[in-house]
Design an enzyme around this catalytic site. Sequence first.
Site, PDB file in Angstrom:
ATOM      1  N   ASP A 113      -2.083   6.729   6.034  1.00 21.20           N
ATOM      2  CA  ASP A 113      -3.126   5.885   5.441  1.00 21.20           C
ATOM      3  C   ASP A 113      -3.555   4.874   6.508  1.00 21.20           C
ATOM      4  OD1 ASP A 113      -4.665   4.010   4.177  1.00 21.20           O
ATOM      5  OD2 ASP A 113      -3.168   3.459   2.659  1.00 21.20           O
TER       6      ASP A 113
ATOM      7  N   LYS B 171     -12.876  -1.570   5.892  1.00 22.50           N
ATOM      8  CA  LYS B 171     -12.195  -2.438   6.851  1.00 22.50           C
ATOM      9  C   LYS B 171     -12.774  -2.272   8.254  1.00 22.50           C
ATOM     10  CE  LYS B 171      -9.070  -2.774   3.415  1.00 22.50           C
ATOM     11  NZ  LYS B 171      -8.136  -1.970   2.630  1.00 22.50           N
TER      12      LYS B 171
ATOM     13  N   TRP C 282       0.828  -1.219   0.000  1.00 21.68           N
ATOM     14  CA  TRP C 282       0.000   0.000   0.000  1.00 21.68           C
ATOM     15  C   TRP C 282       0.847   1.247   0.000  1.00 21.68           C
ATOM     16  CZ3 TRP C 282      -4.247  -0.661  -2.221  1.00 21.68           C
ATOM     17  CH2 TRP C 282      -5.023  -1.809  -2.015  1.00 21.68           C
TER      18      TRP C 282
HETATM   19  C1  LIG Z   1      -7.530  -1.503   1.517  1.00 15.99           C
HETATM   20  C2  LIG Z   1      -6.439  -0.503   1.605  1.00 15.99           C
HETATM   21  C3  LIG Z   1      -6.267   0.479   0.618  1.00 15.99           C
HETATM   22  C4  LIG Z   1      -7.132   0.566  -0.613  1.00 15.99           C
HETATM   23  O1  LIG Z   1      -8.389   1.011  -0.285  1.00 15.99           O
HETATM   24  P1  LIG Z   1      -9.499   1.344  -1.399  1.00 15.99           P
HETATM   25  O2  LIG Z   1     -10.556   1.971  -0.562  1.00 15.99           O
HETATM   26  O3  LIG Z   1      -9.886   0.062  -2.037  1.00 15.99           O
HETATM   27  O4  LIG Z   1      -8.899   2.290  -2.364  1.00 15.99           O
HETATM   28  C5  LIG Z   1      -5.244   1.385   0.786  1.00 15.99           C
HETATM   29  N1  LIG Z   1      -4.442   1.346   1.866  1.00 15.99           N
HETATM   30  C6  LIG Z   1      -4.567   0.406   2.826  1.00 15.99           C
HETATM   31  C7  LIG Z   1      -3.651   0.414   3.993  1.00 15.99           C
HETATM   32  C8  LIG Z   1      -5.582  -0.552   2.722  1.00 15.99           C
HETATM   33  O5  LIG Z   1      -5.717  -1.478   3.682  1.00 15.99           O
END
Ligand SMILES: *Cc1c(COP(=O)(O)O)cnc(C)c1O
Length: 358
Positions: free
Chosen positions: A171, A195, A101
């Site tokens: 993030d 999540k 990520w």
């Molecule tokens: C799932 C995830 C993403 C991507 O998320 P989307 O909403 O599908 O764009 C980005 N960063 C992390 C840490 C994630 O777990």
Amino acid sequence: MSCRFNFSAGPAMLPEPVLKRIQEELTDWRQTGMSVMELPHRGEHFKFIAMDAELRLRRLLKIPDSFSVLFLQGGASMQFSMVPMNLMRHGTADYVDTGIWSQKAIAEANRFGRVAIAASTKENGYDRVPRQQDFLLNPDVDFVHYTPNETIQGVEFASIPDVGHVPLVADMSSTILSQPLDVSRFGLIYAGAQKNIGPAGLTLVILAPQTLEQSREDLSPMLSYRIQAKQESMYNTPPTFAWYVAGLVFEWLEESGGLSGMAEKNLRKSEALYQVIDQSSLYMNPVQMDSRSKMNVVFTLSEPRLEGAFLEAAEREGLCNLKGHRSVGGFRASLYNAMPEKGVDALCSFMREFERTA
Ligand SMILES: *Cc1c(COP(=O)(O)O)cnc(C)c1O
């Protein structure tokens, strides 16, 4: 086979009481004669739902009043673009590389300016997070970006890195609301909802006042933090249903002991599973002890030929979505807030029994 406990990394399981509540209210929200999905987004009913959700989130995370909270779309992936677009005023940023990520965020930031890698664990196969003393920080960059929990590699920072006076951007897609957080340490926090927050389609952004003041003014409205903040996330039609469900999840969190209660529970859950892995000769976790994720526990089998049988047997027990991310293989159990302790207990017993009889 019906899924009893869903270990998916995202979209992930939602708390049972929240699903029940949605069902109860689905066709008629509080005697309005309308479903939440049918409420006009600028009407008084949805305004109440939106504000109530924001208030609960602010209480849970103790977000300083001066910070802005945005409910956007586009997922965390759109923030990979919006962050550099809005915040790279001088065209430079430091990024910490801890896995897939962060790599995606780095690739996107490279379109908008010069990215320096402040620290990387690539050479270690992303089996740990970098130590504070390994950070090479540039004092004049627009921001430092990192990924507190790498959902795919299963590595997590145990504490917030110190980046001096430079705004810290995080993030938090797979860790937000899993434990108390000092929001005042951040310039910007973002998280896709699917999540630990609610249904896919909603993206949370929390901004410090200085971050907002320093963000660019000449961007397309949908991509501009300034305009989204000024319009209270309603420049266009927001994802109303996802926003409503997020509010119910926040309410559930408040009623279930808040974030310190969640942190204790999450620690117990992950420790129980890591213990099974550490005591076994079949299961292996590749991550260094001090970097292990509490949300995404990854593991492989010392005998790869058993992988298919493991997955099948797990599914027969109603333990589903344990397959690891396609880029790394193996297995992954995501233990977000909604995963009850009895779900982890069931997984632990299953894994012990599988090893015993394999
Ligand atoms: C799932 C995830 C993403 C991507 O998320 P989307 O909403 O599908 O764009 C980005 N960063 C992390 C840490 C994630 O777990």
